[in-house]
Every structure is written in structure tokens, then in C-alpha cells.
Design a protein around this motif. Structure first.
Motif, PDB file in Angstrom:
ATOM      1  N   GLN A 499       0.820  -1.219   0.000  1.00 60.08           N
ATOM      2  CA  GLN A 499       0.000   0.000   0.000  1.00 60.08           C
ATOM      3  C   GLN A 499       0.851   1.264   0.000  1.00 60.08           C
ATOM      4  OE1 GLN A 499      -3.183  -0.585   3.130  1.00 60.08           O
ATOM      5  NE2 GLN A 499      -4.347  -0.490   1.217  1.00 60.08           N
ATOM      6  N   GLN A 500       2.006   1.216   0.658  1.00 60.72           N
ATOM      7  CA  GLN A 500       2.882   2.398   0.609  1.00 60.72           C
ATOM      8  C   GLN A 500       3.574   2.487  -0.757  1.00 60.72           C
ATOM      9  OE1 GLN A 500       3.685   0.208   3.673  1.00 60.72           O
ATOM     10  NE2 GLN A 500       1.671   1.030   4.190  1.00 60.72           N
ATOM     11  N   ARG A 501       3.915   1.303  -1.320  1.00 54.42           N
ATOM     12  CA  ARG A 501       4.459   1.315  -2.693  1.00 54.42           C
ATOM     13  C   ARG A 501       3.430   1.921  -3.634  1.00 54.42           C
ATOM     14  NH1 ARG A 501       5.336  -4.643  -2.904  1.00 54.42           N
ATOM     15  NH2 ARG A 501       6.298  -4.766  -0.874  1.00 54.42           N
ATOM     16  N   GLU A 502       2.190   1.591  -3.400  1.00 53.08           N
ATOM     17  CA  GLU A 502       1.108   2.107  -4.249  1.00 53.08           C
ATOM     18  C   GLU A 502       1.032   3.635  -4.171  1.00 53.08           C
ATOM     19  OE1 GLU A 502      -3.185   0.340  -4.834  1.00 53.08           O
ATOM     20  OE2 GLU A 502      -3.200   1.621  -3.069  1.00 53.08           O
ATOM     21  N   ILE A 503       1.161   4.169  -2.953  1.00 53.09           N
ATOM     22  CA  ILE A 503       1.122   5.638  -2.808  1.00 53.09           C
ATOM     23  C   ILE A 503       2.297   6.255  -3.566  1.00 53.09           C
ATOM     24  CG2 ILE A 503       1.303   7.585  -1.206  1.00 53.09           C
ATOM     25  CD1 ILE A 503       0.309   5.690   1.040  1.00 53.09           C
ATOM     26  N   ALA A 504       3.503   5.717  -3.283  1.00 57.18           N
ATOM     27  CA  ALA A 504       4.719   6.311  -3.875  1.00 57.18           C
ATOM     28  C   ALA A 504       4.645   6.258  -5.397  1.00 57.18           C
ATOM     29  CB  ALA A 504       5.952   5.578  -3.367  1.00 57.18           C
ATOM     30  N   GLU A 505       4.213   5.115  -5.913  1.00 57.16           N
ATOM     31  CA  GLU A 505       4.186   4.956  -7.363  1.00 57.16           C
ATOM     32  C   GLU A 505       3.102   5.826  -7.989  1.00 57.16           C
ATOM     33  OE1 GLU A 505       6.739   3.531  -8.335  1.00 57.16           O
ATOM     34  OE2 GLU A 505       6.250   3.678 -10.461  1.00 57.16           O
ATOM     35  N   SER A 506       1.961   5.934  -7.328  1.00 53.62           N
ATOM     36  CA  SER A 506       0.888   6.797  -7.846  1.00 53.62           C
ATOM     37  C   SER A 506       1.378   8.238  -7.919  1.00 53.62           C
ATOM     38  CB  SER A 506      -0.343   6.749  -6.940  1.00 53.62           C
ATOM     39  OG  SER A 506      -0.869   5.480  -6.885  1.00 53.62           O
ATOM     40  N   LEU A 507       2.072   8.667  -6.883  1.00 54.28           N
ATOM     41  CA  LEU A 507       2.574  10.048  -6.882  1.00 54.28           C
ATOM     42  C   LEU A 507       3.573  10.261  -8.020  1.00 54.28           C
ATOM     43  CD1 LEU A 507       3.090  10.557  -3.030  1.00 54.28           C
ATOM     44  CD2 LEU A 507       1.378  11.675  -4.480  1.00 54.28           C
ATOM     45  N   ARG A 508       4.479   9.299  -8.168  1.00 52.07           N
ATOM     46  CA  ARG A 508       5.499   9.443  -9.226  1.00 52.07           C
ATOM     47  C   ARG A 508       4.844   9.459 -10.602  1.00 52.07           C
ATOM     48  NH1 ARG A 508       9.168   5.259  -6.093  1.00 52.07           N
ATOM     49  NH2 ARG A 508      10.427   6.716  -4.896  1.00 52.07           N
ATOM     50  N   LEU A 509       3.906   8.545 -10.807  1.00 46.25           N
ATOM     51  CA  LEU A 509       3.244   8.494 -12.118  1.00 46.25           C
ATOM     52  C   LEU A 509       2.404   9.741 -12.353  1.00 46.25           C
ATOM     53  CD1 LEU A 509       2.271   4.720 -12.109  1.00 46.25           C
ATOM     54  CD2 LEU A 509       3.835   5.835 -13.711  1.00 46.25           C
ATOM     55  N   GLY A 510       1.977  10.380 -11.266  1.00 50.53           N
ATOM     56  CA  GLY A 510       1.223  11.624 -11.402  1.00 50.53           C
ATOM     57  C   GLY A 510       2.122  12.834 -11.609  1.00 50.53           C
TER      58      GLY A 510
END
Ligand code: OAS
Length: 548
Positions: A499-510
Motif C-alpha cells: 500500500q505504501q508502494r502504491e502511494i509512492a508509485e501513484s505520486l510518481r506516475l502523477g
């Protein structure tokens, strides 16, 4: 004395003659422990009554056939029954003294414990607060504490968000010198460095530590809100916090920092008020609650609500549902730590290997959970647990959910502005019923369709993948220009590391180019979800680096 020792002692005291008729545990729970009626008797008197009726039976009738084996003892139930009896006696003496049951949950009257953590600062906001699901708080209180000096241009404030059970007492204060839950993380030279920063920690609305919650008095009718308190969200809690910031004249935070539920709020603050947050740290948090965590909170709420003392939330001034709270906390504790930690800490050891096995806590892990439940069951308002844990379930920073929430808020704001709103109209919000049909297995529920394939990618089943759902990437886009620290712990089963990977990756992709993602391995910490409370070196160290 340790809890399990106390329980064993209580059990010994209450031991009945071997030939007395065994009491069916379920009957006892319903008639005394789970009943707030004044007829409930103490376990000791129940045992005495059972024993004397057995003696009568022996003198007047031929001896009943002896059971093949003696009945077991249940010291764990005796302890709960004793507490019910004590609380019930307190309740009766309080009502005899004419103390009002609706004064406030923090009143010392009656059996209700004082749900406060000590002296706090207080801000009373007289402006109504509209909540995301349509409820309204006509006014509300925020209890908070702070450390370090606010600088002249008010640019050094850090808003620290709490986990579910923590209060604003993150660090000792002059008014309350008891150590706080992040005592070593806050102070001169500490990760939250009071030489540089002004740290503010609030008690969430919905909670029970002085901010307005279900135990507070509704200004509408002068009674405790109880379950007339409206459903609330993380964003509602954050909006209330920003009213406090408005009051303090703080336009922009140096950082929004939080762990666990606080990690959710930290992200929510930046999505709601991106212009007012300069940095975000989210530790062991998530951007949307996943079904396993909802399931675990669901079971906690269910055991609590099944305690008849809960009384649909109207227990203020009476015996609170302490047995349900105890069980709820035991389930919660299972989610807060990790199996491997317990393997090391308890293994298969029993509390007292000299005794035969029992159905009450027996293995060390059982006595540990029992103790966790005992400690908690009278220190937190049961209704607050229900509301705050539901708010965690509802957390979803996906774009669609944000848009739907905004639309709902606008409709409610319009209704309020035209004065066409009345609480009875909002009763539709309370109209949830059970589905007519029980849940049926969906034929395609295990195969991922094209549209949800990306969601499945971040499941633990596929940890190597790295594409979060577009809905979440879009939902987190307000944080595009905000430096963000995302920290997680591999041994966490409640907010798993994906879930933290998901946050980090979502932010980067955004498009956020300033994302720091740290994952503490199982070698670094086996403490699971609660690592953030314990690991000053790694959690504190990374936070310090980020804030410097
Ligand atoms: C869910 C959550 O915030 O957990 C953190 C901590 N165990 C607590 O109860 O506060």
C-alpha cells in the motif's frame, strides 16, 4: 501483578466444589456479565448460590449421578463479570447521588470512565462543520497540544496526526508531564525537532479525548450524541484540524506528518488543502483502505455491538460495553503486530506449564492479548471506536470517490443554505438495510477484468508489479508539487507494504518528482504495523532526514 496471574488468583478464589452443577457459560454471560440490569449478581454470590442449591438438592433428593469429569474453571469470564458488577454498583451509587447521565463522557459521574488523556489546549469552533456524508456538527471542540515555538511568520508549524487510539499527547507538556506516545520522536534535536519546529497534535473529532465525538453533548438537545453522531470521514477530521489552523493564523504548514490512521490524514490534508501543505510524511498509511483491513475492523465493531451493554450506543451513565471493547481490542492487537514477532517473543510457551490446559487464556500469546484487551476496555469510548474505525474503512483517495463526495457536499450545502435542511430529512443517510439476498459468490470474482487489472497489480500476490490504478494516480494529483515521504514496514499485515508502494508509485506516475519511499525490511523490524511507535532509529531517522 500480571493480568494472567490476577486472573488465576481470581479463578482460585471462585473455584466451586467439584460436584456443584456446572454453569453454562452462555447463560452467565447473558444474565450477569452482559446485562446492565441491577439484578446481576457477583460471580462469588452466583457460585455460593449454585453451591448451596447443590447442597439442598443433596439433602432432599437422592444424589444426582456424578459427572465423569469435573467442570472447568473460567477465570477470564469471572473477571469480566466482576467488572460488570463493580461498574453496575458504581452506576447505581452515581444515580442515587442524583448525578446526571448526560452531562458529558468526560464527567467523573457514573461508571463511565473519563476518556481524556490529561490537560490539553482547547479550541471551540462556533461555526458548523458539514461532514462528507451529510451530517452537521453545529459547533465543535478541538483538544490539542503543541511543542516548540511558532516563529514570527508562522511558517514552521508541523501538524502531527494520530493513529486510531492515540491522543494528542504525543509528548509530555508542562500541563501533562506523562510521557507521550512519540516522546522520543519529539524534542530538541529529535526527528520532530522542537528547536526548529512548532509541532501541533490534535485529538480527532469522533474520538474521545476532548474533541467533539459521540460522547459529547449535542447542543441541539443537551444529550450525548451517542449514535446520533453523524458518520464521518478522515477528510472531516482534517477539515476540523484546519479550522484550528485558521484560528491559530497558520496559513501554510511546514509539514503534515502522520502514521497509520494519521498517515491517511496526512495525505488527506494535502489533497484537500494542497496550497497549505509544504511537505507530507505518511508512515504505515495508505491511500485507500483495502478489504482485509475493512474485514478486520468489521469484526471488531461486530463483537463490540453484540455486547448488550452497548445498547445501540446509548450506554452513557450506565455500564459501558467493556466486554465487547476488550474483545475488539484483542482482535485489533492481532493486526497491529506480527506473527514472526510473536514467534520470537512467545513461541508456544504457556503462562503456567505446571497447570493443565484451560479454555481461558493459557498460552503466553493468549495472556498477552487478554492483557491488551483489559488495559484498553475502559480507556476509550466504544462509540468513538465504531465511528473512527468506520471512517478508516471509508478512506479512499481515488478520484471518483473524491468527485462523488464533492457533489454530495455541494447538494447538502445548497440544502443548508436554503434552510430546507432538517435532521429528519437527513434520515435517509441512516437507512442502510441488510441486502435481501445473502452474499453470493460471483462467477468472475477471482479473475481480473481489463478495467480492474491494474488494481490487482498492487496486491501482495503480485508484488513485483508497479502500476497503481489510474483512479488513484489522478486522485493523488493534488500532491504533484509537494515533497512526500512514504514509509512502510514489510512485516505490517494491516497496512501492508504494497500500500505504501502504491502511494509512492501513484505520486510518481502523477508527476511528483520529489517522492521518497522507504520500506523497512523484516530484518529491520518484525514489529508489524506498530513499528512506527517503537523504531526511533529507522522511522525517526528517515523522518528527520526528510524534514531537514
Ligand atoms: C489503526 C491505527 O491507527 O493503529 C495504530 C495504533 N495501533 C493505534 O491503535 O493507534
Amino acid at each position: 501483578m500480571r493480568a494472567h496471574q490476577a486472573l488465576r488468583l481470581a479463578g482460585r478464589r471462585l473455584q466451586r466444589p467439584l460436584l456443584s452443577p456446572p454453569r453454562p457459560a452462555s447463560t452467565i454471560l447473558l444474565s450477569s456479565s452482559f446485562s446492565s440490569s441491577s439484578s446481576s449478581s457477583s460471580p462469588a454470590s452466583a457460585a455460593a448460590a449454585a453451591s448451596s442449591s447443590a447442597t439442598e438438592a443433596q439433602t432432599s433428593r437422592p444424589a444426582a449421578p456424578a459427572p465423569s469429569n469435573p467442570a472447568l474453571n473460567f477465570p477470564c469470564l469471572d473477571a469480566i463479570e466482576s467488572r460488570s458488577a463493580r461498574l453496575s454498583a458504581d452506576s447505581s451509587s452515581a444515580s442515587r447521588a442524583g448525578l446526571s447521565s448526560s452531562s458529558s463522557s468526560s464527567s467523573s459521574a457514573g461508571p463511565e470512565p473519563s476518556y481524556t488523556s490529561g490537560d490539553t489546549l482547547n479550541y471551540h469552533c462556533r461555526d458548523p462543520l458539514l461532514l462528507d456524508w451529510g451530517g452537521v456538527l453545529p459547533s465543535f471542540n478541538i483538544a490539542y497540544e503543541s511543542w516548540g515555538r511558532l516563529n514570527a511568520d508562522k511558517s514552521n508549524a508541523i501538524l502531527l496526526h494520530t493513529g486510531l487510539s492515540a491522543s494528542s499527547h504525543a509528548h509530555s507538556t508542562d500541563a501533562n508531564p506523562a510521557p507521550g506516545w512519540w516522546e522520543k520522536f519529539i524534542g530538541p534535536g529529535a526527528p520532530l525537532n522542537t528547536d526548529r519546529f512548532h509541532i501541533i497534535c490534535t485529538n480527532v473529532i469522533g474520538g474521545c479525548y476532548g474533541s467533539t465525538g459521540p460522547g459529547s453533548v449535542d447542543p441541539g438537545n443537551g444529550e450525548n450524541y451517542a449514535t446520533r453522531f453523524p458518520i464521518l470521514t478522515m477528510q472531516d477530521m482534517v477539515r476540523a484540524q484546519f479550522r484550528l489552523l485558521d484560528h491559530l493564523g497558520i496559513d501554510r504548514l511546514y509539514a503534515s506528518v502522520g502514521s497509520s490512521m494519521g498517515g491517511m490524514q496526512s495525505l488527506a490534508a494535502a489533497t484537500l488543502f494542497p496550497d497549505r501543505v509544504s511537505r507530507v510524511a505518511t508512515i504505515s498509511g495508505c491511500a485507500r483502505s483495502h478489504p482485509y483491513s475493512i474485514a478486520m475492523r468489521h469484526t471488531q465493531r461486530q463483537v463490540l455491538m453484540m455486547d448488550p451493554n452497548w445498547n445501540r450506543g446509548f450506554y452513557y451513565g450506565r455500564v459501558p460495553p467493556h466486554a465487547g471493547m476488550k474483545l475488539a481490542r484483542e482482535i485489533a492487537t492481532v493486526t497491529y503486530r506480527s506473527g514472526p514477532e510473536w514467534e520470537q517473543r512467545f513461541g508456544r510457551r504457556r503462562a503456567d506449564p505446571s497447570k493443565p490446559p484451560a479454555l481461558c487464556p493459557d498460552f503466553l500469546i493468549e495472556t498477552y492479548l487478554d492483557h491488551a484487551g483489559e488495559k484498553w476496555c475502559l480507556t476509550y469510548d466504544p462509540n468513538s471506536l465504531l465511528y473512527v474505525s468506520k471512517a478508516m474503512d471509508l478512506f479512499d483517495l481515488g478520484y471518483e470517490n473524491q468527485v462523488a463526495t464533492q457533489a454530495r457536499r455541494r447538494a447538502r450545502e445548497d440544502a443548508l443554505a436554503t434552510a430546507s435542511y432538517s435532521p429528519s430529512e437527513s434520515a435517509a443517510a441512516c437507512s442502510l438495510t441488510l441486502p435481501n439476498e445473502p452474499y453470493q459468490e460471483q462467477p468472475d470474482s477471482t479473475s481480473s477484468s481489463a478495467s480492474d487489472a491494474s488494481e490487482a497489480l498492487f496486491s501482495p500476490a503480485n508484488p513485483a508489479s508497479s502500476r497503481p490504478p489510474d483512479d488513484l494516480i489522478r486522485g493523488l494529483s493534488p500532491l504533484r508539487d509537494i515533497p512526500t515521504l512514504v514509509m512502510g514496514v514489510a512485516s505490517d499485515i494491516l497496512f501492508p507494504a504494497w500500500q505504501q508502494r502504491e502511494i509512492a508509485e501513484s505520486l510518481r506516475l502523477g508527476g511528483n518528482r520529489n517522492v521518497t519511499h522507504v520500506e523497512l525490511s523484516e530484518e529491520t523490524s518484525l514489529f508489524g504495523h506498530d513499528t512506527f511507535l517503537l523504531d526511533l532509529k529507522n522511522v525517526g531517522g528517515n523522518l528527520r532526514l526528510f524534514l531537514d
